[in-house]
Design a protein around this motif. Structure first.
Motif, mmCIF file in Angstrom:
data_model
loop_
_atom_site.group_PDB
_atom_site.id
_atom_site.type_symbol
_atom_site.label_atom_id
_atom_site.label_comp_id
_atom_site.label_asym_id
_atom_site.label_seq_id
_atom_site.Cartn_x
_atom_site.Cartn_y
_atom_site.Cartn_z
ATOM 1 N N MET A 83 42.703 -3.983 -61.983
ATOM 2 C CA MET A 83 42.874 -2.699 -61.293
ATOM 3 C C MET A 83 42.048 -1.613 -61.967
ATOM 4 S SD MET A 83 44.853 -2.806 -58.577
ATOM 5 C CE MET A 83 45.039 -1.039 -58.393
ATOM 6 N N SER A 84 42.193 -1.488 -63.276
ATOM 7 C CA SER A 84 41.511 -0.407 -64.012
ATOM 8 C C SER A 84 39.994 -0.546 -63.975
ATOM 9 C CB SER A 84 41.987 -0.382 -65.466
ATOM 10 O OG SER A 84 43.342 -0.014 -65.552
ATOM 11 N N GLN A 85 39.530 -1.782 -64.169
ATOM 12 C CA GLN A 85 38.093 -1.989 -64.334
ATOM 13 C C GLN A 85 37.338 -2.077 -63.013
ATOM 14 O OE1 GLN A 85 37.175 -5.113 -67.140
ATOM 15 N NE2 GLN A 85 35.057 -5.307 -66.436
ATOM 16 N N LEU A 86 37.948 -2.687 -61.984
ATOM 17 C CA LEU A 86 37.196 -2.959 -60.759
ATOM 18 C C LEU A 86 37.819 -2.411 -59.477
ATOM 19 C CD1 LEU A 86 36.088 -6.653 -61.441
ATOM 20 C CD2 LEU A 86 34.708 -4.578 -61.648
ATOM 21 N N ILE A 87 39.087 -2.703 -59.246
ATOM 22 C CA ILE A 87 39.669 -2.380 -57.939
ATOM 23 C C ILE A 87 39.761 -0.878 -57.711
ATOM 24 C CG2 ILE A 87 41.722 -2.554 -56.490
ATOM 25 C CD1 ILE A 87 42.193 -5.343 -57.612
ATOM 26 N N THR A 88 40.347 -0.157 -58.654
ATOM 27 C CA THR A 88 40.504 1.291 -58.475
ATOM 28 C C THR A 88 39.161 2.006 -58.319
ATOM 29 O OG1 THR A 88 42.614 1.305 -59.656
ATOM 30 C CG2 THR A 88 41.450 3.402 -59.477
ATOM 31 N N PRO A 89 38.158 1.742 -59.174
ATOM 32 C CA PRO A 89 36.850 2.381 -58.969
ATOM 33 C C PRO A 89 36.226 2.052 -57.615
ATOM 34 C CG PRO A 89 36.980 1.469 -61.179
ATOM 35 C CD PRO A 89 38.182 0.963 -60.439
ATOM 36 N N ALA A 90 36.384 0.805 -57.166
ATOM 37 C CA ALA A 90 35.813 0.417 -55.874
ATOM 38 C C ALA A 90 36.483 1.166 -54.730
ATOM 39 C CB ALA A 90 35.948 -1.086 -55.664
ATOM 40 N N ILE A 121 60.156 -8.064 -61.185
ATOM 41 C CA ILE A 121 58.729 -8.315 -60.964
ATOM 42 C C ILE A 121 58.056 -7.080 -60.385
ATOM 43 C CG2 ILE A 121 57.071 -9.649 -59.600
ATOM 44 C CD1 ILE A 121 59.039 -12.032 -59.859
ATOM 45 N N ARG A 122 58.689 -6.441 -59.428
ATOM 46 C CA ARG A 122 58.093 -5.244 -58.800
ATOM 47 C C ARG A 122 57.993 -4.085 -59.783
ATOM 48 N NH1 ARG A 122 60.861 -7.582 -54.388
ATOM 49 N NH2 ARG A 122 59.542 -7.824 -52.534
ATOM 50 N N GLU A 123 58.968 -3.963 -60.679
ATOM 51 C CA GLU A 123 58.923 -2.877 -61.665
ATOM 52 C C GLU A 123 57.734 -3.054 -62.605
ATOM 53 O OE1 GLU A 123 62.711 -2.933 -63.581
ATOM 54 O OE2 GLU A 123 63.705 -1.763 -62.006
ATOM 55 N N VAL A 124 57.508 -4.277 -63.065
ATOM 56 C CA VAL A 124 56.356 -4.530 -63.936
ATOM 57 C C VAL A 124 55.059 -4.366 -63.152
ATOM 58 C CG1 VAL A 124 55.229 -6.204 -65.448
ATOM 59 C CG2 VAL A 124 57.725 -6.103 -65.363
ATOM 60 N N ALA A 128 51.418 -2.238 -63.609
ATOM 61 C CA ALA A 128 50.114 -2.912 -63.621
ATOM 62 C C ALA A 128 49.166 -2.373 -62.551
ATOM 63 C CB ALA A 128 50.303 -4.419 -63.425
ATOM 64 N N VAL A 129 49.691 -2.103 -61.362
ATOM 65 C CA VAL A 129 48.814 -1.682 -60.252
ATOM 66 C C VAL A 129 48.685 -0.168 -60.170
ATOM 67 C CG1 VAL A 129 49.464 -3.750 -58.975
ATOM 68 C CG2 VAL A 129 50.604 -1.588 -58.439
ATOM 69 N N GLN A 130 49.365 0.546 -61.056
ATOM 70 C CA GLN A 130 49.287 2.011 -61.100
ATOM 71 C C GLN A 130 49.686 2.632 -59.764
ATOM 72 O OE1 GLN A 130 45.483 3.276 -62.994
ATOM 73 N NE2 GLN A 130 45.168 1.097 -63.346
ATOM 74 N N GLY A 131 50.657 2.012 -59.114
ATOM 75 C CA GLY A 131 51.162 2.545 -57.853
ATOM 76 C C GLY A 131 50.292 2.275 -56.643
#
Length: 207
Positions: A83-90, A121-124, A128-131
Protein backbone atom coordinates in the motif's frame (compact mmCIF):
# COMPACT_ATOMS: atom_id res chain seq x y z
CA UNK A 1 -15.70 2.93 -21.88
CA UNK A 2 -15.77 6.23 -19.98
CA UNK A 3 -12.21 6.37 -18.66
CA UNK A 4 -12.80 9.12 -16.09
CA UNK A 5 -15.11 6.78 -14.17
CA UNK A 6 -12.21 4.41 -13.54
CA UNK A 7 -9.66 6.96 -12.43
CA UNK A 8 -8.13 5.98 -9.07
CA UNK A 9 -10.26 2.85 -8.73
CA UNK A 10 -8.93 -0.10 -6.73
CA UNK A 11 -10.00 -3.53 -7.99
CA UNK A 12 -9.13 -6.96 -6.58
CA UNK A 13 -9.45 -10.38 -8.17
CA UNK A 14 -9.47 -13.19 -5.64
CA UNK A 15 -10.37 -16.83 -5.14
CA UNK A 16 -9.02 -20.26 -4.30
CA UNK A 17 -5.78 -21.77 -5.61
CA UNK A 18 -5.89 -22.40 -9.36
CA UNK A 19 -9.09 -20.41 -9.94
CA UNK A 20 -7.46 -18.43 -12.77
CA UNK A 21 -7.20 -15.04 -11.09
CA UNK A 22 -3.58 -14.42 -12.15
CA UNK A 23 -4.51 -15.02 -15.79
CA UNK A 24 -7.56 -12.80 -15.48
CA UNK A 25 -5.72 -9.93 -13.75
CA UNK A 26 -3.21 -9.84 -16.60
CA UNK A 27 -5.93 -9.92 -19.26
CA UNK A 28 -7.79 -7.12 -17.49
CA UNK A 29 -4.66 -4.98 -17.12
CA UNK A 30 -3.80 -5.42 -20.81
CA UNK A 31 -7.32 -4.54 -21.94
CA UNK A 32 -7.48 -1.46 -19.72
CA UNK A 33 -4.18 -0.18 -21.11
CA UNK A 34 -5.35 -0.88 -24.68
CA UNK A 35 -8.45 1.18 -23.84
CA UNK A 36 -6.28 4.11 -22.76
CA UNK A 37 -6.80 3.59 -19.03
CA UNK A 38 -3.56 3.77 -16.97
CA UNK A 39 -3.45 0.65 -14.82
CA UNK A 40 -1.07 -0.89 -12.31
CA UNK A 41 -1.09 -4.65 -11.61
CA UNK A 42 0.26 -5.95 -8.29
CA UNK A 43 0.21 -9.28 -6.51
CA UNK A 44 -0.46 -9.72 -2.81
CA UNK A 45 1.72 -10.71 -1.08
CA UNK A 46 4.63 -9.55 -3.15
CA UNK A 47 5.53 -7.04 -5.87
CA UNK A 48 7.70 -4.94 -3.54
CA UNK A 49 11.14 -6.18 -2.47
CA UNK A 50 10.01 -6.57 1.13
CA UNK A 51 6.73 -8.15 0.09
CA UNK A 52 8.47 -10.77 -2.02
CA UNK A 53 10.73 -11.71 0.91
CA UNK A 54 7.67 -12.11 3.14
CA UNK A 55 5.98 -14.17 0.41
CA UNK A 56 8.91 -16.58 0.41
CA UNK A 57 8.59 -17.04 4.17
CA UNK A 58 4.83 -17.58 3.96
CA UNK A 59 4.92 -20.17 1.19
CA UNK A 60 8.04 -22.09 2.26
CA UNK A 61 7.01 -25.71 2.94
CA UNK A 62 9.61 -25.99 5.68
CA UNK A 63 7.79 -23.47 7.87
CA UNK A 64 5.34 -26.02 9.23
CA UNK A 65 5.45 -24.51 12.74
CA UNK A 66 3.98 -21.17 11.61
CA UNK A 67 0.88 -20.28 13.61
CA UNK A 68 -2.23 -18.96 11.91
CA UNK A 69 -1.96 -15.63 13.72
CA UNK A 70 1.66 -15.25 12.62
CA UNK A 71 0.55 -16.12 9.08
CA UNK A 72 -2.17 -13.48 9.17
CA UNK A 73 0.20 -10.79 10.46
CA UNK A 74 2.84 -11.56 7.84
CA UNK A 75 0.27 -11.18 5.07
CA UNK A 76 -0.76 -7.85 6.57
CA UNK A 77 2.86 -6.69 6.83
CA UNK A 78 3.45 -7.39 3.13
CA UNK A 79 0.15 -5.64 2.36
CA UNK A 80 1.12 -2.55 4.36
CA UNK A 81 4.34 -2.22 2.36
CA UNK A 82 2.48 -2.72 -0.90
CA UNK A 83 0.00 0.00 0.00
CA UNK A 84 2.65 2.52 1.07
CA UNK A 85 5.11 1.87 -1.73
CA UNK A 86 2.90 1.23 -4.76
CA UNK A 87 -0.88 1.20 -4.41
CA UNK A 88 -1.45 4.51 -2.64
CA UNK A 89 0.91 6.51 -4.93
CA UNK A 90 -0.70 4.93 -8.01
CA UNK A 91 -4.22 5.78 -6.85
CA UNK A 92 -3.17 9.31 -5.98
CA UNK A 93 -1.81 9.74 -9.52
CA UNK A 94 -5.16 8.65 -10.96
CA UNK A 95 -4.19 5.13 -12.01
CA UNK A 96 -6.54 2.18 -11.71
CA UNK A 97 -4.97 -0.51 -9.51
CA UNK A 98 -5.61 -4.24 -9.96
CA UNK A 99 -4.46 -6.56 -7.18
CA UNK A 100 -4.10 -10.33 -7.47
CA UNK A 101 -5.48 -11.13 -3.96
CA UNK A 102 -5.92 -8.75 -1.03
CA UNK A 103 -7.58 -8.64 2.41
CA UNK A 104 -10.38 -10.84 1.09
CA UNK A 105 -7.88 -13.71 0.94
CA UNK A 106 -7.04 -13.33 4.62
CA UNK A 107 -10.75 -13.29 5.47
CA UNK A 108 -11.09 -16.58 3.59
CA UNK A 109 -7.83 -18.40 4.38
CA UNK A 110 -7.03 -17.44 7.97
CA UNK A 111 -10.56 -16.92 9.35
CA UNK A 112 -11.23 -19.30 12.23
CA UNK A 113 -7.62 -20.49 12.58
CA UNK A 114 -6.65 -20.28 16.26
CA UNK A 115 -10.11 -18.74 16.73
CA UNK A 116 -9.25 -15.72 14.57
CA UNK A 117 -12.38 -13.68 13.99
CA UNK A 118 -13.38 -11.53 11.07
CA UNK A 119 -13.40 -8.52 13.37
CA UNK A 120 -9.78 -9.11 14.43
CA UNK A 121 -8.66 -9.53 10.83
CA UNK A 122 -10.46 -6.36 9.72
CA UNK A 123 -8.98 -4.34 12.58
CA UNK A 124 -5.44 -5.31 11.59
CA UNK A 125 -6.26 -4.80 7.93
CA UNK A 126 -7.50 -1.27 8.62
CA UNK A 127 -4.01 -0.41 9.87
CA UNK A 128 -2.30 -2.12 6.94
CA UNK A 129 -4.42 -0.54 4.19
CA UNK A 130 -4.54 2.89 5.86
CA UNK A 131 -8.31 2.97 5.49
CA UNK A 132 -8.18 2.56 1.69
CA UNK A 133 -10.21 -0.54 0.95
CA UNK A 134 -10.81 -1.87 -2.59
CA UNK A 135 -13.68 -0.35 -4.53
CA UNK A 136 -14.57 -3.79 -5.85
CA UNK A 137 -13.45 -7.38 -5.26
CA UNK A 138 -14.28 -9.98 -7.90
CA UNK A 139 -14.19 -13.54 -6.55
CA UNK A 140 -13.61 -16.35 -9.04
CA UNK A 141 -15.63 -19.24 -7.68
CA UNK A 142 -14.84 -22.88 -8.46
CA UNK A 143 -15.06 -26.12 -6.43
CA UNK A 144 -11.83 -26.74 -4.53
CA UNK A 145 -11.25 -30.14 -6.10
CA UNK A 146 -11.31 -28.60 -9.58
CA UNK A 147 -9.17 -25.60 -8.68
CA UNK A 148 -6.45 -27.67 -6.96
CA UNK A 149 -6.30 -29.99 -9.95
CA UNK A 150 -5.23 -26.98 -12.04
CA UNK A 151 -2.09 -26.42 -9.95
CA UNK A 152 0.47 -28.28 -12.07
CA UNK A 153 3.67 -27.16 -10.32
CA UNK A 154 4.91 -28.34 -6.94
CA UNK A 155 2.44 -27.13 -4.34
CA UNK A 156 3.53 -24.53 -1.76
CA UNK A 157 2.84 -24.56 1.99
CA UNK A 158 -0.72 -23.26 1.64
CA UNK A 159 -1.62 -25.34 -1.41
CA UNK A 160 -0.51 -28.52 0.38
CA UNK A 161 -3.27 -28.21 2.95
CA UNK A 162 -6.07 -30.82 2.70
CA UNK A 163 -9.00 -30.54 0.30
CA UNK A 164 -11.38 -29.89 3.19
CA UNK A 165 -9.45 -26.76 4.11
CA UNK A 166 -9.59 -25.40 0.56
CA UNK A 167 -13.31 -26.10 0.30
CA UNK A 168 -13.79 -24.19 3.57
CA UNK A 169 -11.82 -21.29 2.05
CA UNK A 170 -14.12 -21.36 -0.97
CA UNK A 171 -17.18 -21.21 1.27
CA UNK A 172 -15.66 -18.29 3.22
CA UNK A 173 -15.28 -16.39 -0.07
CA UNK A 174 -18.90 -17.14 -0.94
CA UNK A 175 -20.09 -15.87 2.44
CA UNK A 176 -18.13 -12.63 1.94
CA UNK A 177 -19.86 -12.09 -1.39
CA UNK A 178 -23.29 -12.77 0.09
CA UNK A 179 -23.03 -10.46 3.10
CA UNK A 180 -21.32 -7.53 1.30
CA UNK A 181 -22.76 -7.51 -2.24
CA UNK A 182 -21.83 -3.83 -2.65
CA UNK A 183 -18.14 -4.73 -2.30
CA UNK A 184 -17.95 -8.21 -3.79
CA UNK A 185 -19.00 -9.90 -7.03
CA UNK A 186 -18.96 -13.67 -7.36
CA UNK A 187 -18.51 -15.20 -10.80
CA UNK A 188 -18.13 -18.77 -12.00
CA UNK A 189 -14.55 -19.73 -12.78
CA UNK A 190 -15.26 -23.17 -14.23
CA UNK A 191 -15.70 -21.72 -17.73
CA UNK A 192 -13.36 -20.81 -20.56
CA UNK A 193 -10.91 -17.94 -20.06
CA UNK A 194 -12.47 -15.63 -22.67
CA UNK A 195 -15.99 -15.94 -21.21
CA UNK A 196 -14.76 -15.16 -17.70
CA UNK A 197 -12.76 -12.18 -18.97
CA UNK A 198 -15.79 -10.72 -20.75
CA UNK A 199 -17.91 -11.00 -17.60
CA UNK A 200 -15.19 -9.26 -15.58
CA UNK A 201 -15.00 -6.55 -18.24
CA UNK A 202 -18.76 -5.99 -18.05
CA UNK A 203 -18.57 -5.71 -14.24
CA UNK A 204 -15.72 -3.18 -14.47
CA UNK A 205 -17.82 -1.00 -16.76
CA UNK A 206 -20.45 -0.64 -14.02
CA UNK A 207 -17.99 1.22 -11.74
Amino acid sequence: METSNLSAKFIVLDGTEGCGKSTQTQLLRDRLIQSGIPALLVRDPGTTRIGERIRQILLDKEHTEMSMRCEMLLYMAARAQLMSQLITPALESGKLVISDRFVSSTLAYQLGGEDLTGEEIREVAEVAVQGRWPDLTIILDIPAEQSLARVQREKDRIEQRPLEYHEMVRQNFRVLASIEPQRYRLIRADRDIATIHEEIWQIIQTL
